[in-house]
Design a protein around this motif. Structure first.
Motif: not given
Length: 124
Positions: A105-110, A62-81
């Motif tokens: 928990r805040d209802g943000r969806v990603w 998982l650490a070697t997968i390049e991860h980008t975040v697009s836009g605001d409102g993406v929860a901190a826990g989003a990403g590869p799993r």
């Protein structure tokens, strides 16, 4: 699978997480070949398979997968799993899904999508 094998396979994977601007019922996004983890209003569902790894190799992979975040409102826990179930016997390989839809928990969806990064050109 050795750590070098994990690094070579993951080097071609790229993940992108984007905010979803509408309410999503997680179980509506669940697919028969996926996984689901739901705890009250938060959780995630998955579909597809980008890779299969052993539990011992999952963190390195998982650490070697390049991860980008697009836009605001993406929860901190989003990403590869890497997800899986506890087996009664054997090691219980984990799946790195190609699609994850989550809600915090805040209802943000990603949504996180993982794809193979194909090199340009006609190289070997």
């Amino acid at each position: 699978m050795t750590t070098s094998d994990v690094t070579l396979r993951a080097a071609r994977l790229q993940a992108r997480s984007t905010a979803v601007d509408h309410r999503v019922e997680l179980l509506d996004a669940y697919s028969a070949n996926g996984f689901a983890w739901i705890d009250g209003d938060r959780g995630f569902v998955t579909s597809g398979t980008a890779a299969v790894v052993t539990p011992a190799d999952a963190v390195a992979f998982l650490a070697t997968i390049e991860h980008t975040v697009s836009g605001d409102g993406v929860a901190a826990g989003a990403g590869p799993r890497a997800v899986g179930a506890l087996p009664f016997t054997g090691s219980g390989d984990l799946v790195v899904p190609t699609h994850i839809i989550g809600r915090d928990r805040d209802g943000r969806v990603w949504r996180t999508d993982i794809a193979v990064d194909e090199p340009e050109g006609d190289g070997p």
